[in-house]
Design an enzyme around this catalytic site. Structure first.
Site: not given
Length: 560
Positions: A191, A495, A448, A424
């Protein structure tokens, strides 16, 4: 003074030079007292109070992170709140207190095994051990009254060094003050690395124990592009690494033989618009609308949404802004939406399935706001997420027409924007011809798409090697989508994370993508790579990659 060069994992394609400031985040505890002297009830009460205070802090920090770096990154604080209430951990703390340990010592002990188990795993799952450490240290600070270094108030030109940086640490950094950071531990999917990319801070993680020998006050260069930390950089090092940050261009770019490619930004909050403009993005290729619906007790009304969409489009006059309709479900629940738990939410009711089903009222309100915004600004586009069947697109288009008629009957200014579909799922890739005949554009979400094509959850580290868009089945699904879109006179964009990797830009140009959308910080690098490409050579590269039968073969072709 001799220049020392240390290698790690580059997290952000930027470089910075500054003065070392060390961050020591752990809380030291004295030896525990005699168990007979410990007041068990008092320590249990102190632990419960610390948990409540931790929940409050995490809620505040989630909101700050959401405003600064976006919803996807801020969701980590939801996981931290879950750790605070994890029965295994809380039960371990309470048992240790009942056996005579003070609350701080009990917290330290109860976190040891869960942290060790995560560290024993591989890939991104091992990096989640840092999240547990962050929660542990937060509870310890609350229980002991310990001070916390204010990382939001570091001197300008600081290079922050640390063993680890927790998400709550990184989210507080000021990009205008921090010239970069480096950590002993960590990987590209930690992170800290993700937040660094969102904030545009040069960062190198996982440098190793040698970093600990770099003293406070030394001058250090952090090159997040090559993954190098240079201590006491000489003129040659400055010349070699100082230009790592690519110059920003606000002009649109084309390949050397004249093929234009739009390079846009993904944004999750209105606060990210300025950063996208500063990095020279050609508009917004993915505006996630979930942020409007999160962290509240009721959904935003039509006017609030209208204002947000107009603000986003107004930031890019003359450029396309693509708004994705509400995409909840899976790993993005909304508290006030009735969404029963599912065995596998990623294969369940999410995206357009909810908009056409249980969230139909929310969808209609959102469409009203979008059609009103389309009448007020230029170049607004709308796309529907997780479409897998032609019937879903037909139903969504029918809802748009119905809403337009309702607004007309009410005398409200409205316009039907450019409408598109996110690709996706394997289903949408297989019917891309039919979708392109109905829509004006297709946008490939590779995160995805790779997950569903390869049957490999994004959240499961055990199959992380399968979650890679360079596997031939995923590349072929991308090529099929591009060809189908162009045959149907639809433009085709991308994207997902793949679009923002400069090392893959030539491949994507060769596959025929018209638009690439990514985290704003990588826009300058991708624009530079597009401008260096020869479209014909790129097509040849793509054909060779598509003929490969394994991911390793694809990688070899790209390395050549």
């Amino acid at each position: 003074m001799v220049t020392l060069e240390l290698s790690g994992v580059g997290a952000t394609p930027r470089a910075g030079i500054g003065t070392v400031v060390w961050h020591r985040g752990t809380t030291d505890l004295p030896e525990p007292p005699d168990p007979k002297t410990v007041d068990v009830d008092e320590q249990l009460a102190a632990f419960e109070a610390a948990r409540e205070r931790a929940r409050e802090q995490l809620a505040d920090e989630r909101e700050r992170a959401r405003e600064r770096v976006g919803d996807d990154e801020a969701e980590i604080f939801d996981a931290h709140r879950a750790f605070v209430d994890d029965p295994e951990i809380t039960g371990g703390v309470e048992a240790a207190i009942e056996n005579g340990l003070p609350a701080p010592h009990a917290v330290r002990q109860a976190f040891e095994d869960p942290i060790a188990r995560l560290e024993g795993l591989e890939g991104s799952t091992a990096e989640r051990a840092d999240d547990l450490r962050d929660v542990r240290d937060r509870l310890l600070r609350i229980l002991t009254g310990g001070d916390r270094t204010d990382l939001g108030d570091l001197p300008e030109g600081s290079i922050l060094l640390a063993e680890r940086l927790a998400p709550s640490d990184t989210a507080r950094l000021d990009p205008d003050a921090v010239a970069g950071f480096a950590t002993v531990f960590g990987g590209r999917t930690s992170h800290a690395a993700i937040f660094a990319r969102s904030l545009g801070i040069p960062a190198v993680v996982g440098v190793g124990d040698e970093l600990a020998q770099v003293g406070e006050g030394r001058e250090v260069l952090v090159d997040g592009d090559d993954g190098v930390v240079v201590v006491d950089p000489d003129d040659a090092a400055r010349e070699r690494l100082g230009g790592a940050a690519t110059a920003v261009t606000r002009d649109r770019v084309a390949t050397t033989d004249g093929r234009a490619v739009e390079v846009a930004a993904n944004v999750g909050t209105l606060a990210e618009l300025d950063g996208a403009v500063e990095q020279g993005a050609d508009g917004i290729g993915l505006f996630r609308t979930e942020f409007l619906f999160l962290d509240r007790d009721s959904p935003p009304d039509e006017d609030e949404q209208y204002d947000a969409y107009v603000e986003a489009a107004s930031a890019f006059p003359g450029d396309r802004v693509v708004v994705r309709t509400l995409d909840v479900g899976g790993d993005k629940p909304i508290p006030y939406v009735d969404a029963p738990g599912e065995t596998n939410p990623f294969l369940g009711e999410r995206g357009i399935r909810r908009s056409l089903g249980p969230d139909a009222d929310l969808f209609e309100t959102q469409l009203r706001a979008l059609l009103r915004a389309a009448a007020a600004v230029d170049e607004l586009s709308v796309m529907f997420p997780l479409v897998a069947r032609v019937e879903e697109l037909d139903a969504a288009l029918s809802r748009v027409e119905a809403v337009a008629e309702e607004l007309a009957d009410e005398g409200v200014d409205r316009a039907i924007p450019e409408l598109g579909v996110m690709i996706e799922t394997p289903g949408s890739a297989f019917v891309a011809e039919e979708l392109a005949a109905r829509a004006e554009f297709l946008s490939i979400g590779t995160n995805d798409l790779a997950q569903y094509v390869m049957a490999a959850s994004r959240e499961n580290a055990r199959v992380a090697d399968l979650h890679d868009p360079l596997h031939p089945p995923v590349l072929r699904a991308i090529r099929r989508t591009v060809e189908a879109g162009h045959e149907g006179d639809a433009w085709v964009g991308m994207c997902g994370e793949m679009a923002g990797d400069p090392d893959l830009t030539e491949l994507l140009v060769g596959l025929g993508l018209d638009e690439l959308s990514m985290s704003a910080v990588t826009v300058p690098d991708v624009k530079a790579r597009v401008a260096e490409c020869d479209a014909e050579n790129a097509r040849e590269l793509a054909e060779r990659a598509l003929s490969a039968t394994t991911r390793d073969e694809v990688l070899s072709i790209l390395e050549e």
